[in-house]
Write an enzyme that holds these catalytic residues in place. Sequence first.
Site, PDB file in Angstrom:
ATOM      1  N   ARG A  33       0.405  -1.034   0.125  1.00 30.76           N
ATOM      2  CA  ARG A  33       0.023  -0.316   0.145  1.00 30.76           C
ATOM      3  C   ARG A  33       1.210   1.463   0.297  1.00 30.76           C
ATOM      4  O   ARG A  33       0.464   2.691  -0.816  1.00 30.76           O
ATOM      5  CB  ARG A  33      -0.970  -0.417   1.052  1.00 30.76           C
ATOM      6  CG  ARG A  33      -1.755  -1.320   1.507  1.00 30.76           C
ATOM      7  CD  ARG A  33      -2.275  -1.206   2.663  1.00 30.76           C
ATOM      8  NE  ARG A  33      -1.453  -1.517   3.657  1.00 30.76           N
ATOM      9  CZ  ARG A  33      -1.636  -1.680   4.736  1.00 30.76           C
ATOM     10  NH1 ARG A  33      -2.985  -1.574   5.365  1.00 30.76           N
ATOM     11  NH2 ARG A  33      -0.647  -2.356   6.181  1.00 30.76           N
ATOM     12  N   ASP A  59      -4.550  -2.309  -1.969  1.00 27.57           N
ATOM     13  CA  ASP A  59      -4.506  -2.589  -0.966  1.00 27.57           C
ATOM     14  C   ASP A  59      -5.384  -4.461  -1.248  1.00 27.57           C
ATOM     15  O   ASP A  59      -5.909  -4.368  -1.823  1.00 27.57           O
ATOM     16  CB  ASP A  59      -5.939  -1.429  -0.420  1.00 27.57           C
ATOM     17  CG  ASP A  59      -5.774  -2.658   1.107  1.00 27.57           C
ATOM     18  OD1 ASP A  59      -6.041  -1.923   2.461  1.00 27.57           O
ATOM     19  OD2 ASP A  59      -6.123  -3.954   1.330  1.00 27.57           O
ATOM     20  N   ASN A  86       2.688 -12.894   1.153  1.00 31.70           N
ATOM     21  CA  ASN A  86       2.600 -12.382   2.301  1.00 31.70           C
ATOM     22  C   ASN A  86       2.442 -11.786   2.947  1.00 31.70           C
ATOM     23  O   ASN A  86       2.140 -11.745   4.269  1.00 31.70           O
ATOM     24  CB  ASN A  86       4.142 -11.723   2.214  1.00 31.70           C
ATOM     25  CG  ASN A  86       5.245 -11.499   3.090  1.00 31.70           C
ATOM     26  OD1 ASN A  86       5.725 -12.347   3.854  1.00 31.70           O
ATOM     27  ND2 ASN A  86       4.699 -10.211   3.145  1.00 31.70           N
ATOM     28  N   TYR A 152      -6.190 -14.015  15.681  1.00 31.15           N
ATOM     29  CA  TYR A 152      -4.902 -14.003  14.663  1.00 31.15           C
ATOM     30  C   TYR A 152      -4.610 -15.221  14.263  1.00 31.15           C
ATOM     31  O   TYR A 152      -4.787 -15.516  13.301  1.00 31.15           O
ATOM     32  CB  TYR A 152      -3.909 -13.079  15.216  1.00 31.15           C
ATOM     33  CG  TYR A 152      -2.426 -12.937  14.544  1.00 31.15           C
ATOM     34  CD1 TYR A 152      -1.349 -14.156  15.156  1.00 31.15           C
ATOM     35  CD2 TYR A 152      -2.679 -12.597  13.040  1.00 31.15           C
ATOM     36  CE1 TYR A 152      -0.626 -14.541  13.895  1.00 31.15           C
ATOM     37  CE2 TYR A 152      -0.833 -12.630  12.352  1.00 31.15           C
ATOM     38  CZ  TYR A 152       0.185 -13.466  12.963  1.00 31.15           C
ATOM     39  OH  TYR A 152       0.795 -13.911  12.118  1.00 31.15           O
ATOM     40  N   LYS A 156      -4.477 -17.343  11.125  1.00 29.08           N
ATOM     41  CA  LYS A 156      -3.359 -18.356  10.429  1.00 29.08           C
ATOM     42  C   LYS A 156      -4.054 -19.627  10.064  1.00 29.08           C
ATOM     43  O   LYS A 156      -3.109 -20.806   9.537  1.00 29.08           O
ATOM     44  CB  LYS A 156      -2.022 -17.880  11.366  1.00 29.08           C
ATOM     45  CG  LYS A 156      -1.250 -16.772  11.013  1.00 29.08           C
ATOM     46  CD  LYS A 156      -0.891 -16.303  10.165  1.00 29.08           C
ATOM     47  CE  LYS A 156      -0.551 -14.844   9.015  1.00 29.08           C
ATOM     48  NZ  LYS A 156       0.122 -14.491   8.218  1.00 29.08           N
ATOM     49  N   PRO A 182       6.746 -19.234  10.527  1.00 34.11           N
ATOM     50  CA  PRO A 182       7.281 -19.113  11.421  1.00 34.11           C
ATOM     51  C   PRO A 182       6.743 -18.508  13.093  1.00 34.11           C
ATOM     52  O   PRO A 182       6.139 -18.679  12.661  1.00 34.11           O
ATOM     53  CB  PRO A 182       8.198 -17.553  10.448  1.00 34.11           C
ATOM     54  CG  PRO A 182       7.547 -17.087   9.148  1.00 34.11           C
ATOM     55  CD  PRO A 182       6.586 -17.989   9.491  1.00 34.11           C
TER      56      PRO A 182
HETATM   57  N1  LIG Z   1       7.235 -11.638  12.384  1.00 35.90           N
HETATM   58  C1  LIG Z   1       6.550 -12.616  12.863  1.00 35.90           C
HETATM   59  O1  LIG Z   1       7.048 -12.395  13.825  1.00 35.90           O
HETATM   60  C2  LIG Z   1       5.955 -13.028  11.556  1.00 35.90           C
HETATM   61  C3  LIG Z   1       5.025 -12.787  10.931  1.00 35.90           C
HETATM   62  N2  LIG Z   1       4.467 -13.675  10.194  1.00 35.90           N
HETATM   63  C4  LIG Z   1       3.663 -13.537   9.042  1.00 35.90           C
HETATM   64  O2  LIG Z   1       4.265 -13.282   7.603  1.00 35.90           O
HETATM   65  C5  LIG Z   1       3.972 -12.232   7.035  1.00 35.90           C
HETATM   66  C6  LIG Z   1       4.832 -10.950   6.857  1.00 35.90           C
HETATM   67  O3  LIG Z   1       4.311  -9.860   7.938  1.00 35.90           O
HETATM   68  P1  LIG Z   1       5.953  -9.083   8.213  1.00 35.90           P
HETATM   69  O4  LIG Z   1       7.026  -9.073   7.512  1.00 35.90           O
HETATM   70  O5  LIG Z   1       6.843  -9.395   9.894  1.00 35.90           O
HETATM   71  O6  LIG Z   1       5.361  -8.139   8.924  1.00 35.90           O
HETATM   72  P2  LIG Z   1       5.071  -6.061   8.313  1.00 35.90           P
HETATM   73  O7  LIG Z   1       4.987  -5.316   8.728  1.00 35.90           O
HETATM   74  O8  LIG Z   1       6.800  -6.152   8.557  1.00 35.90           O
HETATM   75  O9  LIG Z   1       5.834  -6.009   6.598  1.00 35.90           O
HETATM   76  C7  LIG Z   1       3.670  -6.605   6.479  1.00 35.90           C
HETATM   77  C8  LIG Z   1       3.795  -6.292   5.000  1.00 35.90           C
HETATM   78  O10 LIG Z   1       2.807  -6.623   4.239  1.00 35.90           O
HETATM   79  C9  LIG Z   1       1.531  -5.447   3.582  1.00 35.90           C
HETATM   80  N3  LIG Z   1       0.445  -5.723   3.819  1.00 35.90           N
HETATM   81  C10 LIG Z   1      -0.169  -5.222   5.207  1.00 35.90           C
HETATM   82  N4  LIG Z   1      -1.163  -5.159   5.504  1.00 35.90           N
HETATM   83  C11 LIG Z   1      -1.609  -5.160   3.732  1.00 35.90           C
HETATM   84  C12 LIG Z   1      -2.273  -5.233   2.757  1.00 35.90           C
HETATM   85  N5  LIG Z   1      -4.012  -4.597   3.104  1.00 35.90           N
HETATM   86  N6  LIG Z   1      -2.590  -5.311   1.176  1.00 35.90           N
HETATM   87  C13 LIG Z   1      -1.475  -4.706   0.468  1.00 35.90           C
HETATM   88  N7  LIG Z   1      -0.270  -4.932   2.152  1.00 35.90           N
HETATM   89  C14 LIG Z   1      -0.302  -5.472   3.006  1.00 35.90           C
HETATM   90  C15 LIG Z   1       2.942  -3.676   4.890  1.00 35.90           C
HETATM   91  O11 LIG Z   1       2.164  -3.269   3.449  1.00 35.90           O
HETATM   92  P3  LIG Z   1       1.839  -1.924   3.462  1.00 35.90           P
HETATM   93  O12 LIG Z   1       1.655  -1.160   4.295  1.00 35.90           O
HETATM   94  O13 LIG Z   1       3.047  -1.019   2.795  1.00 35.90           O
HETATM   95  O14 LIG Z   1       1.132  -1.876   2.463  1.00 35.90           O
HETATM   96  C16 LIG Z   1       4.287  -4.896   4.464  1.00 35.90           C
HETATM   97  O15 LIG Z   1       4.725  -5.022   3.521  1.00 35.90           O
HETATM   98  C17 LIG Z   1       2.091 -11.574   7.400  1.00 35.90           C
HETATM   99  O16 LIG Z   1       1.822 -12.928   6.531  1.00 35.90           O
HETATM  100  C18 LIG Z   1       2.209 -11.921   9.283  1.00 35.90           C
HETATM  101  O17 LIG Z   1       1.304 -12.470   9.335  1.00 35.90           O
HETATM  102  C19 LIG Z   1       4.009 -14.827  10.607  1.00 35.90           C
HETATM  103  C20 LIG Z   1       5.117 -15.507  11.550  1.00 35.90           C
HETATM  104  C21 LIG Z   1       5.864 -14.515  12.450  1.00 35.90           C
HETATM  105  N1  LIG Z   2       4.376 -15.387  15.037  1.00 32.81           N
HETATM  106  C1  LIG Z   2       4.055 -14.520  15.181  1.00 32.81           C
HETATM  107  C2  LIG Z   2       3.608 -14.307  14.093  1.00 32.81           C
HETATM  108  O1  LIG Z   2       2.922 -14.423  13.402  1.00 32.81           O
HETATM  109  C3  LIG Z   2       3.085 -14.906  15.964  1.00 32.81           C
HETATM  110  O2  LIG Z   2       2.156 -15.822  16.008  1.00 32.81           O
HETATM  111  O3  LIG Z   2       2.412 -13.427  16.981  1.00 32.81           O
END
Ligand SMILES: NC(=O)C1=CN([C@@H]2O[C@H](COP(=O)(O)OP(=O)(O)OC[C@H]3O[C@@H](n4cnc5c(N)ncnc54)[C@H](OP(=O)(O)O)[C@@H]3O)[C@@H](O)[C@H]2O)C=CC1
Ligand SMILES: N[C@@H](C=O)C(=O)O
Length: 251
Positions: A33, A59, A86, A152, A156, A182
């Site tokens: 976004r 989005d 992702n 949440y 997942k 992860p």
């Molecule tokens: N970090 C952790 O501990 C863990 C994360 N995950 C999962 O990994 C994935 C990535 O998360 P992570 O990299 O940690 O988090 P970040 O918040 O660093 O990155 C999330 C990304 O998703 C994008 N995003 C969020 N909502 C939207 C939307 N509605 N439309 C388009 N893009 C969107 C954001 O971009 P923008 O805001 O520019 O749109 C950003 O680039 C997620 O699915 C999360 O649930 C799973 C396990 C562990």
């Molecule tokens: N692992 C983390 C992100 O998904 C959590 O469970 O909060």
Amino acid sequence: MKTALITGATSGIGAACAHLFAAQGYRLILVARRAELLAERARHLEDKYGIEVKKIVQDIRDFENLSYALETLPAEWKKVDVLINNAGLSQGLDPIHKGSISDWDTMIDTNIKGLLYSTKIVSNWMVAEKRGHIINIGSIAGKEVYPNGNVYCATKHAVDALNKSMRIDLLPYGIKVSAIHPGMVETEFSKVRFKGDENRAKKVYDGLEPLIADDIAEAIWFIVSRPPHVNINDMLIMPTAQATGTIIDRK
Ligand SMILES: NC(=O)C1=CN([C@@H]2O[C@H](COP(=O)(O)OP(=O)(O)OC[C@H]3O[C@@H](n4cnc5c(N)ncnc54)[C@H](OP(=O)(O)O)[C@@H]3O)[C@@H](O)[C@H]2O)C=CC1
Ligand SMILES: N[C@@H](C=O)C(=O)O
């Protein structure tokens, strides 16, 4: 040249995947976004790796506009080799009775429906080509539940089920499907979860060494780079210091 489509490419795991796939010579379709951040990331990747990037400022919860943006890409860009679902987030960490309906809607609309929308579009491209690989980013929260994780965790768990379903439905077309789940990864995730409260976000990782986004990107590359006869259905990847999903929320 191979093509990867990554949702959520402006930060964290998605941004790390963009770097890794660019380094492997993939051209990229990046969805997020934040337009300026996406442009900055894309410019850096093009300059550093000499690849081409299509920026989709969308989005993923908005199927109509996402579909229009992707379907109007040049035909050769729709021969996507790898889709990395992702984009996702958590909002809040409250017991069910204190949870916010709008937070629940945001998580369900992003983590489940947004993933379905991008999959609906790209899986049809892959079926037409009878090849491709879909990587769904789940979580330890998709395997276990933990205090206050409720919605949440449910989103997942849905990703986990959708991954298994996609694997079955797309097998006849030679399309691989894999999920990676992860544990804690230090990204913007906790800052987003706690609505910008950086202190609270930082405390999540106090006293332990979490994963970093590159750890997940490298694991995804391992999954994608297996030979044609190998499909990794499901990979759970945790910090050594984290045995279960329980998040210790230090307020
Ligand atoms: N970090 C952790 O501990 C863990 C994360 N995950 C999962 O990994 C994935 C990535 O998360 P992570 O990299 O940690 O988090 P970040 O918040 O660093 O990155 C999330 C990304 O998703 C994008 N995003 C969020 N909502 C939207 C939307 N509605 N439309 C388009 N893009 C969107 C954001 O971009 P923008 O805001 O520019 O749109 C950003 O680039 C997620 O699915 C999360 O649930 C799973 C396990 C562990
Ligand atoms: N692992 C983390 C992100 O998904 C959590 O469970 O909060």
